[in-house]
Design a protein around this motif. Structure first.
Motif, PDB file in Angstrom:
ATOM      1  N   UNK A  10       0.833  -1.201   0.000  1.00 12.62           N
ATOM      2  CA  UNK A  10       0.000   0.000   0.000  1.00 12.62           C
ATOM      3  C   UNK A  10       0.868   1.252   0.000  1.00 12.62           C
ATOM      4  N   UNK A  11       1.882   1.266   0.839  1.00 13.74           N
ATOM      5  CA  UNK A  11       2.769   2.431   0.942  1.00 13.74           C
ATOM      6  C   UNK A  11       3.536   2.662  -0.353  1.00 13.74           C
ATOM      7  N   UNK A  12       4.072   1.601  -0.933  1.00 14.28           N
ATOM      8  CA  UNK A  12       4.933   1.749  -2.103  1.00 14.28           C
ATOM      9  C   UNK A  12       4.154   2.087  -3.371  1.00 14.28           C
ATOM     10  N   UNK A  13       2.901   1.640  -3.480  1.00 16.37           N
ATOM     11  CA  UNK A  13       2.182   1.772  -4.744  1.00 16.37           C
ATOM     12  C   UNK A  13       1.059   2.811  -4.751  1.00 16.37           C
ATOM     13  N   UNK A  14       0.530   3.165  -3.582  1.00 23.32           N
ATOM     14  CA  UNK A  14      -0.695   3.964  -3.595  1.00 23.32           C
ATOM     15  C   UNK A  14      -0.655   5.250  -2.782  1.00 23.32           C
ATOM     16  N   UNK A  15       0.365   5.487  -1.985  1.00 26.16           N
ATOM     17  CA  UNK A  15       0.332   6.643  -1.091  1.00 26.16           C
ATOM     18  C   UNK A  15       1.278   7.741  -1.550  1.00 26.16           C
ATOM     19  N   UNK A  16       0.983   8.973  -1.120  1.00 27.11           N
ATOM     20  CA  UNK A  16       1.889  10.097  -1.325  1.00 27.11           C
ATOM     21  C   UNK A  16       1.685  11.077  -0.170  1.00 27.11           C
ATOM     22  N   UNK A  17       2.517  12.129  -0.138  1.00 24.81           N
ATOM     23  CA  UNK A  17       2.501  13.046   1.004  1.00 24.81           C
ATOM     24  C   UNK A  17       1.290  13.970   1.008  1.00 24.81           C
ATOM     25  N   UNK A  18       0.564  14.067  -0.114  1.00 19.93           N
ATOM     26  CA  UNK A  18      -0.570  14.996  -0.205  1.00 19.93           C
ATOM     27  C   UNK A  18      -1.913  14.327   0.080  1.00 19.93           C
TER      28      UNK A  18
ATOM     29  N   UNK B 168     -21.973   8.091  10.735  1.00 18.21           N
ATOM     30  CA  UNK B 168     -22.871   8.790   9.822  1.00 18.21           C
ATOM     31  C   UNK B 168     -22.470  10.251   9.606  1.00 18.21           C
ATOM     32  N   UNK B 169     -21.834  10.859  10.598  1.00 21.39           N
ATOM     33  CA  UNK B 169     -21.488  12.276  10.500  1.00 21.39           C
ATOM     34  C   UNK B 169     -20.043  12.505  10.087  1.00 21.39           C
ATOM     35  N   UNK B 170     -19.398  11.470   9.580  1.00 26.29           N
ATOM     36  CA  UNK B 170     -18.020  11.634   9.113  1.00 26.29           C
ATOM     37  C   UNK B 170     -18.029  12.539   7.884  1.00 26.29           C
ATOM     38  N   UNK B 171     -17.208  13.602   7.837  1.00 23.87           N
ATOM     39  CA  UNK B 171     -17.253  14.561   6.729  1.00 23.87           C
ATOM     40  C   UNK B 171     -16.986  13.902   5.378  1.00 23.87           C
ATOM     41  N   UNK B 172     -17.870  14.158   4.429  1.00 22.83           N
ATOM     42  CA  UNK B 172     -17.733  13.528   3.115  1.00 22.83           C
ATOM     43  C   UNK B 172     -16.489  14.021   2.380  1.00 22.83           C
ATOM     44  N   UNK B 173     -16.111  15.279   2.590  1.00 22.14           N
ATOM     45  CA  UNK B 173     -14.963  15.816   1.851  1.00 22.14           C
ATOM     46  C   UNK B 173     -13.670  15.129   2.268  1.00 22.14           C
ATOM     47  N   UNK B 174     -13.553  14.756   3.550  1.00 22.76           N
ATOM     48  CA  UNK B 174     -12.362  14.043   4.005  1.00 22.76           C
ATOM     49  C   UNK B 174     -12.332  12.630   3.429  1.00 22.76           C
ATOM     50  N   UNK B 175     -13.500  12.017   3.302  1.00 16.35           N
ATOM     51  CA  UNK B 175     -13.581  10.699   2.676  1.00 16.35           C
ATOM     52  C   UNK B 175     -13.141  10.757   1.217  1.00 16.35           C
ATOM     53  N   UNK B 176     -13.561  11.823   0.527  1.00  8.87           N
ATOM     54  CA  UNK B 176     -13.262  11.942  -0.900  1.00  8.87           C
ATOM     55  C   UNK B 176     -11.803  12.263  -1.160  1.00  8.87           C
ATOM     56  N   UNK B 177     -11.190  13.025  -0.269  1.00  6.81           N
ATOM     57  CA  UNK B 177      -9.803  13.442  -0.491  1.00  6.81           C
ATOM     58  C   UNK B 177      -8.796  12.446   0.071  1.00  6.81           C
ATOM     59  N   UNK B 178      -9.262  11.430   0.768  1.00  4.77           N
ATOM     60  CA  UNK B 178      -8.362  10.436   1.363  1.00  4.77           C
ATOM     61  C   UNK B 178      -8.340   9.162   0.528  1.00  4.77           C
ATOM     62  N   UNK B 179      -7.273   8.407   0.672  1.00  7.21           N
ATOM     63  CA  UNK B 179      -7.235   7.049   0.156  1.00  7.21           C
ATOM     64  C   UNK B 179      -7.897   6.171   1.210  1.00  7.21           C
ATOM     65  N   UNK B 180      -9.102   5.715   0.921  1.00  2.00           N
ATOM     66  CA  UNK B 180      -9.914   5.029   1.923  1.00  2.00           C
ATOM     67  C   UNK B 180      -9.760   3.514   1.791  1.00  2.00           C
ATOM     68  N   UNK B 181      -9.400   2.879   2.899  1.00  3.16           N
ATOM     69  CA  UNK B 181      -9.177   1.434   2.935  1.00  3.16           C
ATOM     70  C   UNK B 181     -10.092   0.825   3.996  1.00  3.16           C
ATOM     71  N   UNK B 182     -10.836  -0.199   3.614  1.00  2.00           N
ATOM     72  CA  UNK B 182     -11.633  -0.934   4.597  1.00  2.00           C
ATOM     73  C   UNK B 182     -10.733  -1.971   5.256  1.00  2.00           C
ATOM     74  N   UNK B 183     -10.580  -1.846   6.552  1.00  3.06           N
ATOM     75  CA  UNK B 183      -9.673  -2.737   7.286  1.00  3.06           C
ATOM     76  C   UNK B 183     -10.493  -3.538   8.283  1.00  3.06           C
ATOM     77  N   UNK B 184     -10.541  -4.833   8.087  1.00  2.00           N
ATOM     78  CA  UNK B 184     -11.276  -5.692   8.993  1.00  2.00           C
ATOM     79  C   UNK B 184     -10.616  -7.062   9.047  1.00  2.00           C
ATOM     80  N   UNK B 185     -10.944  -7.790  10.077  1.00  2.00           N
ATOM     81  CA  UNK B 185     -10.394  -9.136  10.187  1.00  2.00           C
ATOM     82  C   UNK B 185     -10.848  -9.955   8.996  1.00  2.00           C
ATOM     83  N   UNK B 186      -9.938 -10.607   8.273  1.00  2.00           N
ATOM     84  CA  UNK B 186     -10.314 -11.342   7.070  1.00  2.00           C
ATOM     85  C   UNK B 186     -11.251 -12.490   7.410  1.00  2.00           C
TER      86      UNK B 186
END
Length: 476
Positions: A79-87, A182-200
């Protein structure tokens, strides 16, 4: 037509289907050749809903031409090597019992060093401290993980604005964790790389994820250590997957996590090193895992008895010597290479049987009924959204709003606005003209951000990648 083709009046050909524990494999041959895979699914939903979840999984695999629909184990390194950046912040949406912070901290220690990784749990009034640490990390090119953002949703708009004003070093990374809210800001969701993390889900996936996390530190060639770590991984998977049988499996949802697994690995590695090639004293292993790690989460006498039974069943000499198996089909491999363990795990079934947990076979019926009904409700919700989507003319929206979206994309340059740093001191300047100017600039930035958020949402709806909501419809 389907009813006629199935010949339900002929009881003889349906007897095996009616009584089989795996009815999806017992369709009468003459009938199976005449009906489609989806029609078989409808028959199972009507007459054997206790096997509907498995049948739905098989149907999707067949339709997609896949052996399994289980996602590949998440690798923080990949994830770090292929999908993330400082912005771009990385936002982990977690479920109860799953926390990526331990895994993230371990990877950060190898990648940038423990001193370059900072972590802060939100919800304790540390909002301003979090902002200051973020600015400091951005300047130095370090990593910051802010946990439990669902506890501070009103403050997240401030976090998002402060993040946009940063001019970070290219090594900087901002990691965020939050449970769904439910009240999580939509703009932060849109501007972030969002990953669902749960026990497989499933023992197989759990084991794969465990060995993925061990890949960089696995000690090749040490047979005894390799085997006892496999038993630990199996034990950890079993007690986690047993949670899907609540209240028969556990009386409540215990949050066994990666941190427990990591602590168990450390303790067992030390025991093996001190045993000088001999089998460890099992009483010590049982006592440490029970009292120092896993047992600390269990507060029910019955559940504690189950935990102790698992420890005695898995951690003993008979298991090592091959006299007994971990389950009816799983035996501890005589292998000391992580590649061999990956190959062994890949051969395991994607579906867990209750007997693997020491539970009666019929307990799976209630679980499958509950899960399949949940999937059906989700499908109905998606269908309802699809019907709402038909109320607007996509081509008309594209024709009317396309020129505006194109113009906005050409004139709005977010990088330029990030350079405008407006501090609280500017807004409270003693010079009224200066204060007024900064207030207008601050208001302008907020307005531009709102316009950009609205037009981005409209663009996604037109492209078909976003959901049409009443708010977007009214704004358009």
């Amino acid at each position: 037509k389907l009813v006629r083709a199935c010949q339900f009046e002929n009881e003889g050909i349906w007897n095996n289907f009616a009584v089989s524990a795996e009815c999806e494999k017992e369709f009468p041959g003459s009938i199976a050749a005449q009906i489609s895979a989806f029609q078989k699914l409808l028959v199972i939903k009507t007459f054997r809903p206790d096997r509907l979840e498995t049948a739905m999984n098989n149907f999707v695999c067949e339709a997609l031409g896949k052996k399994t629909i289980a996602p590949a184990p998440l690798s923080v390194k990949s994830l770090y090597e292929n999908d993330t950046d400082c912005f771009t912040p990385v936002l982990f949406i977690t479920s109860p019992g799953s926390d990526p912070s331990d895994e993230l901290q371990e990877f950060a220690s190898m990648e940038i060093g423990r001193q370059g990784y900072h972590e802060l749990a939100m919800g304790g009034g540390d909002n301003q401290i979090a902002i200051e640490i973020m600015k400091d990390c951005a300047e130095k090119g370090e990593w910051l993980c802010l946990k439990n953002l669902h506890l501070v949703t009103p403050w997240l708009a401030t976090l998002e604005k402060e993040f946009k004003l940063l001019q970070p070093d290219k090594k900087f990374r901002l990691w965020l964790t939050s449970e769904p809210h439910l009240k999580f800001p939509s703009i932060l969701l849109k501007t972030s790389l969002t990953i669902t993390y749960e026990s497989p889900p499933g023992i197989k996936n759990n084991l794969q994820r465990t060995y993925q996390s061990w890949a960089s530190t696995f000690e090749e060639g040490n047979l005894l250590k390799s085997q006892i770590l496999f038993i630990l991984a199996w034990f950890n998977s079993v007690i986690q997957e047993r949670r899907k049988y609540i209240p028969q499996g556990w009386s409540k949802y215990y949050e066994f996590s990666y941190g427990d697994l990591k602590a168990g690995e450390t303790i067992l590695s030390e025991i093996i090193e001190s045993s000088q090639g001999q089998l460890p004293q099992w009483e010590i292993v049982h006592g440490l895992l029970e009292n120092a790690i896993y047992g600390g989460r269990v507060d029910n006498p019955f559940d504690m008895r189950v935990l102790k039974t698992y420890l005695k069943q898995f951690f003993n000499g008979d298991i090592f010597q091959g006299a007994k198996k971990l389950s009816d089909i799983v035996q501890v491999p005589r292998a000391a290479s992580i590649k061999d363990y990956f190959q062994y795990i890949a051969q395991l079934s994607d579906h867990d049987k209750p007997m693997m947990f020491g539970l009666p076979p019929n307990i799976d019926r209630s679980v499958q009924r509950f899960n399949s009904q949940r999937y059906i409700n989700l499908l109905k919700a998606i269908t309802a959204v699809g019907k709402e989507d038909l109320k607007f003319d996509r081509e008309m929206w594209a024709k009317a709003l396309g020129p505006i979206l194109k113009l906005w994309k050409s004139i709005y340059k977010p990088d330029g606005f990030r350079a405008l740093k407006i501090k609280p001191g500017h807004l409270n300047s003693e010079d009224p003209v200066e204060a007024f100017t900064y207030m207008e600039a601050y208001s302008m930035l907020g307005t531009l951000q709102k316009i950009n958020e609205t037009l981005s949402s409209i663009a996604k709806v037109i492209k078909g990648t976003g959901m049409l909501t009443s708010r977007i419809e009214s704004e358009a």
